[in-house]
Scaffold this motif. Structure first.
Motif, PDB file in Angstrom:
ATOM      1  N   SER A 120      -8.412  69.668  16.173  1.00 26.09           N
ATOM      2  CA  SER A 120      -7.666  70.744  15.536  1.00 26.09           C
ATOM      3  C   SER A 120      -6.155  70.519  15.555  1.00 26.09           C
ATOM      4  CB  SER A 120      -7.988  72.085  16.209  1.00 26.09           C
ATOM      5  OG  SER A 120      -7.625  72.040  17.572  1.00 26.09           O
ATOM      6  N   HIS A 121      -5.686  69.452  16.193  1.00 31.55           N
ATOM      7  CA  HIS A 121      -4.246  69.201  16.292  1.00 31.55           C
ATOM      8  C   HIS A 121      -3.790  68.199  15.239  1.00 31.55           C
ATOM      9  CE1 HIS A 121      -3.654  71.365  20.090  1.00 31.55           C
ATOM     10  NE2 HIS A 121      -4.887  70.986  20.346  1.00 31.55           N
ATOM     11  N   THR A 155       1.377  64.301  15.548  1.00 27.82           N
ATOM     12  CA  THR A 155       2.115  64.699  16.750  1.00 27.82           C
ATOM     13  C   THR A 155       1.604  64.033  18.019  1.00 27.82           C
ATOM     14  OG1 THR A 155       0.720  66.646  17.058  1.00 27.82           O
ATOM     15  CG2 THR A 155       2.752  66.934  15.781  1.00 27.82           C
ATOM     16  N   ASP A 156       0.397  63.516  18.000  1.00 29.96           N
ATOM     17  CA  ASP A 156      -0.135  62.848  19.191  1.00 29.96           C
ATOM     18  C   ASP A 156      -1.228  61.855  18.789  1.00 29.96           C
ATOM     19  OD1 ASP A 156      -2.621  64.249  18.949  1.00 29.96           O
ATOM     20  OD2 ASP A 156      -1.804  65.915  20.074  1.00 29.96           O
ATOM     21  N   SER A 157      -1.894  61.282  19.762  1.00 33.81           N
ATOM     22  CA  SER A 157      -2.863  60.209  19.495  1.00 33.81           C
ATOM     23  C   SER A 157      -4.322  60.662  19.609  1.00 33.81           C
ATOM     24  CB  SER A 157      -2.602  59.041  20.443  1.00 33.81           C
ATOM     25  OG  SER A 157      -2.777  59.466  21.783  1.00 33.81           O
ATOM     26  N   ALA A 167      -5.438  69.430  12.063  1.00 31.73           N
ATOM     27  CA  ALA A 167      -6.064  68.104  11.968  1.00 31.73           C
ATOM     28  C   ALA A 167      -6.411  67.759  10.525  1.00 31.73           C
ATOM     29  CB  ALA A 167      -7.308  68.037  12.845  1.00 31.73           C
ATOM     30  N   VAL A 168      -6.530  68.759   9.656  1.00 32.39           N
ATOM     31  CA  VAL A 168      -6.841  68.471   8.256  1.00 32.39           C
ATOM     32  C   VAL A 168      -5.719  67.682   7.581  1.00 32.39           C
ATOM     33  CG1 VAL A 168      -8.362  70.476   8.056  1.00 32.39           C
ATOM     34  CG2 VAL A 168      -5.987  70.664   7.309  1.00 32.39           C
ATOM     35  N   TYR A 169      -4.522  67.683   8.160  1.00 30.28           N
ATOM     36  CA  TYR A 169      -3.431  66.875   7.601  1.00 30.28           C
ATOM     37  C   TYR A 169      -3.763  65.385   7.623  1.00 30.28           C
ATOM     38  CZ  TYR A 169      -0.300  70.906   7.357  1.00 30.28           C
ATOM     39  OH  TYR A 169       0.284  72.111   7.039  1.00 30.28           O
ATOM     40  N   ALA A 170      -4.744  64.981   8.403  1.00 29.81           N
ATOM     41  CA  ALA A 170      -5.176  63.574   8.418  1.00 29.81           C
ATOM     42  C   ALA A 170      -5.717  63.149   7.055  1.00 29.81           C
ATOM     43  CB  ALA A 170      -6.232  63.361   9.496  1.00 29.81           C
ATOM     44  N   ALA A 221      -1.926  56.727   6.905  1.00 32.71           N
ATOM     45  CA  ALA A 221      -2.691  55.787   7.738  1.00 32.71           C
ATOM     46  C   ALA A 221      -3.893  56.492   8.365  1.00 32.71           C
ATOM     47  CB  ALA A 221      -1.790  55.204   8.821  1.00 32.71           C
ATOM     48  N   GLN A 222      -3.741  57.778   8.660  1.00 34.21           N
ATOM     49  CA  GLN A 222      -4.838  58.540   9.254  1.00 34.21           C
ATOM     50  C   GLN A 222      -6.000  58.667   8.282  1.00 34.21           C
ATOM     51  OE1 GLN A 222      -1.623  59.340   9.307  1.00 34.21           O
ATOM     52  NE2 GLN A 222      -1.102  59.385  11.468  1.00 34.21           N
ATOM     53  N   ARG A 223      -5.694  58.939   7.029  1.00 33.86           N
ATOM     54  CA  ARG A 223      -6.762  59.041   6.031  1.00 33.86           C
ATOM     55  C   ARG A 223      -7.458  57.690   5.857  1.00 33.86           C
ATOM     56  NH1 ARG A 223      -6.980  62.209   0.370  1.00 33.86           N
ATOM     57  NH2 ARG A 223      -8.845  61.244  -0.469  1.00 33.86           N
ATOM     58  N   GLN A 224      -6.693  56.633   5.841  1.00 35.67           N
ATOM     59  CA  GLN A 224      -7.288  55.309   5.722  1.00 35.67           C
ATOM     60  C   GLN A 224      -8.216  55.029   6.905  1.00 35.67           C
ATOM     61  OE1 GLN A 224      -4.516  52.052   5.664  1.00 35.67           O
ATOM     62  NE2 GLN A 224      -6.065  50.612   4.972  1.00 35.67           N
ATOM     63  N   ALA A 225      -7.798  55.398   8.103  1.00 32.71           N
ATOM     64  CA  ALA A 225      -8.641  55.199   9.290  1.00 32.71           C
ATOM     65  C   ALA A 225      -9.944  55.985   9.166  1.00 32.71           C
ATOM     66  CB  ALA A 225      -7.882  55.605  10.550  1.00 32.71           C
ATOM     67  N   LEU A 226      -9.860  57.202   8.645  1.00 32.96           N
ATOM     68  CA  LEU A 226     -11.072  58.016   8.464  1.00 32.96           C
ATOM     69  C   LEU A 226     -11.992  57.397   7.421  1.00 32.96           C
ATOM     70  CD1 LEU A 226      -9.441  61.562   8.538  1.00 32.96           C
ATOM     71  CD2 LEU A 226     -10.947  60.574  10.285  1.00 32.96           C
ATOM     72  N   GLU A 227     -11.415  56.864   6.364  1.00 32.74           N
ATOM     73  CA  GLU A 227     -12.227  56.263   5.310  1.00 32.74           C
ATOM     74  C   GLU A 227     -12.879  54.957   5.759  1.00 32.74           C
ATOM     75  OE1 GLU A 227      -9.559  56.141   1.969  1.00 32.74           O
ATOM     76  OE2 GLU A 227      -9.877  58.256   1.525  1.00 32.74           O
TER      77      GLU A 227
END
Length: 99
Positions: free
Chosen positions: A8-9, A13-15, A36-39, A45-51
């Motif tokens: 949810s964070h 802002t953190d890892s 966390a939806v901002y990922a 890079a966060q969206r790429q990691a999720l994909e």
């Protein structure tokens, strides 16, 4: 034992997101809610990691939090409402909230 991981964070802002991604098992699920939806921001890079997560790991996103932040879901992420959140919590053997 399949676990639903709940983040949810903000991933900026953190890892927590990267730590969670390293620990996901092949039958686990990941639910993004709150900031966390901002990922899912396009080009991040966060969206790429999720994909790049293995296809066996299911990705969910709380639809109300997406709408509240003016975001749209990635094709990989399955939007759920609060009833769906409860259903997921019952479907997985464990629920791990990344506080």
């Amino acid at each position: 034992m399949a676990t639903l991981h709940v983040l949810s964070h903000s991933p900026f802002t953190d890892s927590r997101l990267s730590s969670c991604l390293r620990l996901l098992g092949s039958q686990d699920g990941l639910l993004l809610c709150g900031d966390a939806v901002y990922a899912l921001q396009p080009g991040s890079a966060q969206r790429q990691a999720l994909e790049l997560m293995p296809a066996s790991i299911e990705l969910y996103v709380l639809d109300e939090d997406l709408q509240a932040r003016g975001l749209t879901s990635a094709s990989r992420a399955k939007p759920v409402d609060y009833s769906g959140f409860v259903e997921l919590s019952c479907r997985f053997s464990k629920v791990n909230s990344w506080l």
